[in-house]
Design a protein around this motif. Structure first.
Motif, PDB file in Angstrom:
ATOM      1  N   ARG A   1     112.542 -68.070 -76.259  1.00  0.00           N
ATOM      2  CA  ARG A   1     112.130 -69.391 -76.762  1.00  0.00           C
ATOM      3  C   ARG A   1     111.844 -70.379 -75.640  1.00  0.00           C
ATOM      4  O   ARG A   1     110.911 -71.167 -75.730  1.00  0.00           O
ATOM      5  CB  ARG A   1     113.205 -69.963 -77.675  1.00  0.00           C
ATOM      6  N   ALA A   2     112.670 -70.359 -74.614  1.00  0.00           N
ATOM      7  CA  ALA A   2     112.501 -71.349 -73.549  1.00  0.00           C
ATOM      8  C   ALA A   2     111.498 -70.890 -72.502  1.00  0.00           C
ATOM      9  O   ALA A   2     110.773 -71.700 -71.945  1.00  0.00           O
ATOM     10  CB  ALA A   2     113.851 -71.646 -72.900  1.00  0.00           C
ATOM     11  N   GLN A   3     111.488 -69.582 -72.202  1.00  0.00           N
ATOM     12  CA  GLN A   3     110.711 -69.123 -71.060  1.00  0.00           C
ATOM     13  C   GLN A   3     109.546 -68.218 -71.433  1.00  0.00           C
ATOM     14  O   GLN A   3     108.569 -68.124 -70.707  1.00  0.00           O
ATOM     15  CB  GLN A   3     111.647 -68.354 -70.104  1.00  0.00           C
ATOM     16  N   GLY A   4     109.685 -67.541 -72.546  1.00  0.00           N
ATOM     17  CA  GLY A   4     108.695 -66.518 -72.861  1.00  0.00           C
ATOM     18  C   GLY A   4     107.540 -67.023 -73.691  1.00  0.00           C
ATOM     19  O   GLY A   4     106.428 -66.536 -73.574  1.00  0.00           O
ATOM     20  N   LEU A   5     107.796 -68.018 -74.545  1.00  0.00           N
ATOM     21  CA  LEU A   5     106.797 -68.375 -75.538  1.00  0.00           C
ATOM     22  C   LEU A   5     106.603 -69.881 -75.645  1.00  0.00           C
ATOM     23  O   LEU A   5     107.505 -70.656 -75.353  1.00  0.00           O
ATOM     24  CB  LEU A   5     107.246 -67.861 -76.916  1.00  0.00           C
ATOM     25  N   VAL A   6     105.414 -70.267 -76.067  1.00  0.00           N
ATOM     26  CA  VAL A   6     105.190 -71.626 -76.512  1.00  0.00           C
ATOM     27  C   VAL A   6     105.243 -71.542 -78.039  1.00  0.00           C
ATOM     28  O   VAL A   6     104.325 -71.031 -78.666  1.00  0.00           O
ATOM     29  CB  VAL A   6     103.825 -72.162 -76.038  1.00  0.00           C
TER      30      VAL A   6
ATOM     31  N   ASP B   1     104.968 -73.318 -80.580  1.00  0.00           N
ATOM     32  CA  ASP B   1     103.997 -73.991 -81.436  1.00  0.00           C
ATOM     33  C   ASP B   1     102.589 -73.425 -81.311  1.00  0.00           C
ATOM     34  O   ASP B   1     101.667 -73.898 -81.947  1.00  0.00           O
ATOM     35  CB  ASP B   1     103.933 -75.469 -81.020  1.00  0.00           C
ATOM     36  N   MET B   2     102.416 -72.471 -80.419  1.00  0.00           N
ATOM     37  CA  MET B   2     101.089 -71.921 -80.159  1.00  0.00           C
ATOM     38  C   MET B   2     100.937 -70.601 -80.912  1.00  0.00           C
ATOM     39  O   MET B   2     101.920 -69.963 -81.262  1.00  0.00           O
ATOM     40  CB  MET B   2     100.955 -71.688 -78.655  1.00  0.00           C
TER      41      MET B   2
ATOM     42  N   ARG C   1      97.182 -66.913 -78.609  1.00  0.00           N
ATOM     43  CA  ARG C   1      97.122 -67.726 -77.388  1.00  0.00           C
ATOM     44  C   ARG C   1      98.335 -67.530 -76.504  1.00  0.00           C
ATOM     45  O   ARG C   1      98.244 -67.665 -75.286  1.00  0.00           O
ATOM     46  CB  ARG C   1      96.982 -69.198 -77.758  1.00  0.00           C
TER      47      ARG C   1
ATOM     48  N   LEU D   1      97.993 -66.416 -72.619  1.00  0.00           N
ATOM     49  CA  LEU D   1      98.376 -67.283 -71.494  1.00  0.00           C
ATOM     50  C   LEU D   1      98.430 -66.560 -70.151  1.00  0.00           C
ATOM     51  O   LEU D   1      98.130 -67.141 -69.117  1.00  0.00           O
ATOM     52  CB  LEU D   1      99.747 -67.908 -71.751  1.00  0.00           C
TER      53      LEU D   1
ATOM     54  N   ALA E   1      96.442 -65.613 -85.585  1.00  0.00           N
ATOM     55  CA  ALA E   1      96.329 -67.039 -85.245  1.00  0.00           C
ATOM     56  C   ALA E   1      97.517 -67.847 -85.755  1.00  0.00           C
ATOM     57  O   ALA E   1      97.561 -69.062 -85.586  1.00  0.00           O
ATOM     58  CB  ALA E   1      95.025 -67.606 -85.804  1.00  0.00           C
TER      59      ALA E   1
ATOM     60  N   THR F   1     101.290 -69.390 -85.697  1.00  0.00           N
ATOM     61  CA  THR F   1     102.149 -69.762 -84.570  1.00  0.00           C
ATOM     62  C   THR F   1     103.338 -68.806 -84.489  1.00  0.00           C
ATOM     63  O   THR F   1     103.794 -68.279 -85.496  1.00  0.00           O
ATOM     64  CB  THR F   1     102.682 -71.206 -84.727  1.00  0.00           C
TER      65      THR F   1
ATOM     66  N   THR G   1     106.721 -68.630 -86.685  1.00  0.00           N
ATOM     67  CA  THR G   1     106.840 -68.057 -88.024  1.00  0.00           C
ATOM     68  C   THR G   1     107.293 -66.596 -87.964  1.00  0.00           C
ATOM     69  O   THR G   1     107.500 -65.978 -89.000  1.00  0.00           O
ATOM     70  CB  THR G   1     105.501 -68.108 -88.787  1.00  0.00           C
TER      71      THR G   1
ATOM     72  N   LYS H   1     102.626 -59.997 -74.031  1.00  0.00           N
ATOM     73  CA  LYS H   1     102.044 -60.961 -73.125  1.00  0.00           C
ATOM     74  C   LYS H   1     102.061 -60.450 -71.686  1.00  0.00           C
ATOM     75  O   LYS H   1     101.113 -60.684 -70.925  1.00  0.00           O
ATOM     76  CB  LYS H   1     102.870 -62.242 -73.266  1.00  0.00           C
TER      77      LYS H   1
END
Ligand SMILES: Nc1ncnc2c1ncn2[C@@H]1O[C@H](COP(=O)(O)OP(=O)(O)OP(=O)(O)O)[C@@H](O)[C@H]1O
Ligand SMILES: [Mg+2]
Lengths: 505, 324
Positions: free
Chosen positions: A346-351, A353-354, A358, A362, A398, A400, A403, A416
């Protein structure tokens, strides 16, 4: 001890025909579950089966679309987590939810701090109570340090302490052990056993099957949101359980191929970051999988971060395929062919809200480019390729990532990084929160990558995983490399001995 | 379309619709609104806000802000006036002033990225500092006698239309900004940085470099705006564009750019800019006092921070209900 059926005590908490959907996704379909006092009940199922959703429904985070929650036989409606807590239900959620700017003690006693006269918060009492909890869990964490910057394992410990900090009749734990190593898990289980003997009911989720067999008496299995079975766990085999979860027999969990190691791909020399780790030297060759073991806090993650350039090192050097890396520059590390799958998705691997697309995109912003613009077609096919390869369960590419279920988020992080086609791959807890079926899949993938000549450094708190996959095991203890154990000699005993500092090698 | 985008688009649409409604209402009910001269005033007065809103949008998307832009604009105008008074050629002065803007932006950027200071604090400081320097440079003089072809360009219209000549370069800059933010790897990185800086760093994005570039470009655009301002109003004074940062930030937020970063579209920001510009124009026509106009801007600023959030919560709640 086997468990109560119809003649035994009444369930303290029960779900009756619960259904819950998110848009078109039917996360739970007519699921029922009974929790009895004095039992530890396992909830099993693949990633996205609906386990966390079930727990959130029990705890009042989600309102069920249909069905009832019964407390002591009486229907209840929890309007939020506060209601559930007041009813004596403690929940450890899958994703830590600490306030980064508050201290550990403040996080644990949020809103319930011991008071002195005039309602002033009694800091001394809070501090002492926190220390007592930490002792019970056998960890050394300063109650006054802020939660910001805690490792994932430590965050989990704080969440556990929070749940234990009030007398709960029902303790619900969503993957509490995912980032913990053997000794922390043993401590936690000790505490759970005591609670059970005192008559508490415990609902326990883990993707480590051996843990379920160790601590649980009964198991309920979910598959694609549907209830499959509830039964005593005694007499079941791991294969039985897997078959109920997956609906078929499982491939081999550790499909390690033998590969003749090639040239040195990653070379770390006398790397030191003051106060964190000291004088760390090791090589990883093309085609090799090297395990990095150690207790929580031994400095494994910190070494990986420094090698990749997230943190600066104070002394030493790092070479990737013969190229010296710049201190503190992830982009040059990537250019040299290095990838790091970080521990905290959550903190380092992913955005969060994106979109899935995407997020995977990244790491490819430099490569999926046409005439200076992001090539959306290429980005989409790159993302789809890897999402499919890792069997990410999603509705639309597409959507986020917030979910997705926890395990599926983890797969997106893997996707990723694998999409960059790395020559040296560092994975920090690659299968944290991933179900057995997919775990086997990830292991097969790592093994294939190695066979293709990728050098893999694998940090894992799951010792069987290290023993099953690694050609060599490096062990860290208190910031130093204390042992290097070849595959043939690596056993739980030898690795744990080195990890706890009992044996010098 | 990703959920975050549909939500943002929804707010964009709201702002765009508000703009259309305001224009229609004003055409039909406000005396003097529809004549060519007023429309050209409206656009000309809004252009400085619009110009700086371009880089400001990118900056806010990446989670930063620059409040010193109006002071940088004022400083550029003051230096331009001073050097013109001293007899330097305008062709030399303009590049020098732009360079000065780059330096102003670079200073902000270095303070933020090297020292790790919050941009809000840094640029409040430089807001005062740059304005102070402008006053030292030019004192209370007003320089007005710039070469007429420059003045004509900055204030003139295209033929007999109401469209200011300066609108064309703006449209070009807008197109560039849209492409940069929404179609290039650089812009994509800005969204990642604004939404989760740590994850962006772990993905190999050079966060500090991106921010430094943004602050520098913002400085450049602010000084360009300062030059335009002095020529458009044929007056270089140290207090040119004072308080403009409030309008710019209000307009950008009104356009749905999330103050916390990571969310928004340039289309929305520009709709916000012209909504605010039209509103100010109408208020002037209706003889609303300058002070009251500032109050309205302030209220809009609050609404613009709340509006997108409320809209988002409504759409989330609706999604949850339809899921039930
Ligand atoms: N807020 C949400 N919006 C949309 N879909 C959701 C949401 N939360 C969960 N889901 C979907 O519901 C399904 C069940 O998710 P859940 O998190 O309960 O799985 P899980 O069994 O806990 O999996 P894991 O082992 O990976 O943690 C998944 O398909 C997930 O994508
Ligand atoms: Mg889950």
């Amino acid at each position: 001890m086997t468990h109560p059926s119809d003649t035994g005590p009444a369930p303290v908490l029960a779900l009756e025909d619960i259904s819950k959907s998110f848009g078109a996704v039917r996360a739970l379909r007519d699921v029922s579950l009974e929790l009895f006092p004095g039992e530890v009940h396992a909830l099993a199922g693949e990633n996205g089966a609906g386990k966390s959703t079930l727990i959130k429904t029990l705890a009042g985070v989600h309102r069920p679309d249909a069905g009832r929650v019964l407390l002591d036989g009486e229907p209840v409606v929890f309007h939020g987590p506060g209601d559930a807590r007041d009813a004596g239900i403690a929940v450890i959620y899958q994703e830590p939810t600490l306030f980064p700017d508050l201290s550990i003690a403040e996080n644990i006693f949020m809103g319930r701090q011991p008071r002195r006269a005039l309602g002033r918060i009694d800091h001394k009492a809070t501090h002492a109570a926190t220390l007592a909890l930490m002792q019970r869990l056998g960890v050394e964490l300063d109650p006054d340090r802020p939660a910001r910057g805690l490792s994932i394992a430590d965050q989990q410990i704080v969440e556990i302490a929070k749940a234990l900090s009030f007398e709960a009749r029902v303790l619900i734990m969503d993957e509490p052990t995912a980032a913990l190593t053997g000794s922390e898990v043993a401590r936690l289980f000790g505490v759970v056993r005591t609670l059970r003997e005192q008559g508490a009911a415990v609902l326990f989720i883990s993707h480590r099957l051996e843990e379920m067999f160790e601590i649980c008496q009964r198991v309920t299995t979910l598959r694609d949101g549907a209830w499959i079975s509830s039964e005593p766990i005694d007499g079941m085999t791991e294969d039985d359980l897997v078959r109920r979860m997956v609906g078929r027999d499982l491939d081999e969990l550790y499909p390690k191929q033998d590969v003749e190691p090639g040239q040195v791909a990653l070379s770390v020399r006398r790397l030191t970051r003051e106060g964190v780790f000291t004088d760390v030297s090791f090589d990883v060759r093309h085609g090799e999988i090297v395990g990095l073991a150690g207790l929580v806090g031994a400095g494994r993650t910190e070494v990986a971060r420094a090698v990749f350039g997230i943190d600066r090192w104070d002394a030493g050097e790092v070479e990737v395929q013969g190229r010296r890396l710049t201190n503190g520059a992830p982009s040059t590390a990537m250019a040299a062919g290095l990838a790091l799958v970080p521990e905290d998705r959550r903190a380092q691997g992913l955005v969060m809200d994106m979109s899935i697309e995407r997020n995977i995109g990244l790491t490819g912003l430099r490569t999926t480019v046409r005439a200076g613009l992001v090539d959306r077609g290429a980005e989409r096919s790159r993302s789809l390729d890897w999402a499919v390869k890792l069997q990410v369960k999603y509705a639309r590419i597409a959507d986020t990532v917030n979910t997705l279920s926890g395990g599926n988020q983890q797969k997106v992080v893997l996707a990723k990084w694998l999409a960059t086609g790395p020559r040296v791959l560092i994975v920090d807890e690659p299968t944290r929160g991933i179900d057995v079926g997919t775990k086997a899949e990830v292991h097969r993938l790592l093994s294939e990558l190695a066979a293709d000549g990728v050098a893999v450094l694998m940090i894992s708190s799951d010792l069987p995983e290290i023993l099953g996959m690694a050609d060599r095991v490096l062990v860290m203890h208190e910031g130093r490399l204390t042992a290097e154990i070849p595959r043939a000699e690596a056993t739980e005993e030898t690795v744990m001995a080195a990890a706890t500092g009992r044996a010098a090698a | 379309m990703p959920e975050s985008l549909t939500r943002a688009v929804r707010w964009d649409t709201v702002v765009g619709a508000l703009l259309v409604v305001l224009l229609l209402l004003s055409f039909s009910t406000v005396d003097g609104f529809g004549n060519a001269l007023n429309l050209s005033f409206l656009i000309g007065n809004t252009l400085p806000i619009a110009l700086i809103a371009l880089p400001m949008t990118l900056l806010v998307v990446s989670g930063e802000i620059d409040l010193s832009v109006a002071s940088t604009a004022g400083l550029s105008g003051a230096v331009m006036g001073k050097l013109w008074n001293d007899g330097m050629a305008i062709e030399t002065i303009i590049p020098l002033c732009l360079l000065l803007g780059v330096v102003c932006g670079l200073v902000n950027g270095l303070l933020v990225t090297r020292l790790g200071l919050p941009s809000l604090a840094v640029t409040i400081g430089t807001l005062a500092a740059y304005r102070g320097i402008a006053q030292i440079v030019l004192g209370s003089d007003a320089v007005t006698d710039f070469p007429s072809q420059y003045l004509d360009f900055a204030a003139g219209r295209i033929g007999n239309t109401f469209i200011p000549q300066a609108l064309l370069p703006f449209v070009v800059l807008l197109a560039i900004a849209v492409v940069v933010l929404h179609a290039t790897p650089f812009g994509r990185s800005l969204f990642a940085i604004g939404a989760n800086e740590e994850a962006a760093r772990f993905a190999g994005i050079r966060v500090r470099r991106h921010k430094l570039i943004l602050f520098t470009v913002t400085g450049l655009m602010a000084s360009l705006t300062g030059i335009f301002w002095a020529l458009h109003y044929a007056s270089a004074r140290y207090d040119n564009a004072t308080g403009l940062e409030l309008s710019i930030v209000a307009a950008v937020l009104l356009g749905g750019i999330d103050f916390d970063g990571g969310r928004g579209t340039l289309g929305g920001a520009i709709a916000g800019v012209f909504l605010l510009g039209a509103l100010q124009n109408v208020m002037s026509l209706l003889n609303v006092s300058a002070q009251s106009q500032i109050v309205v801007t302030g209220v809009l600023l609050v609404i613009s921070v709340l509006g997108p959030r409320v809209a988002r919560q409504i759409s989330v709640a609706r999604a949850a209900r339809s899921a039930g």
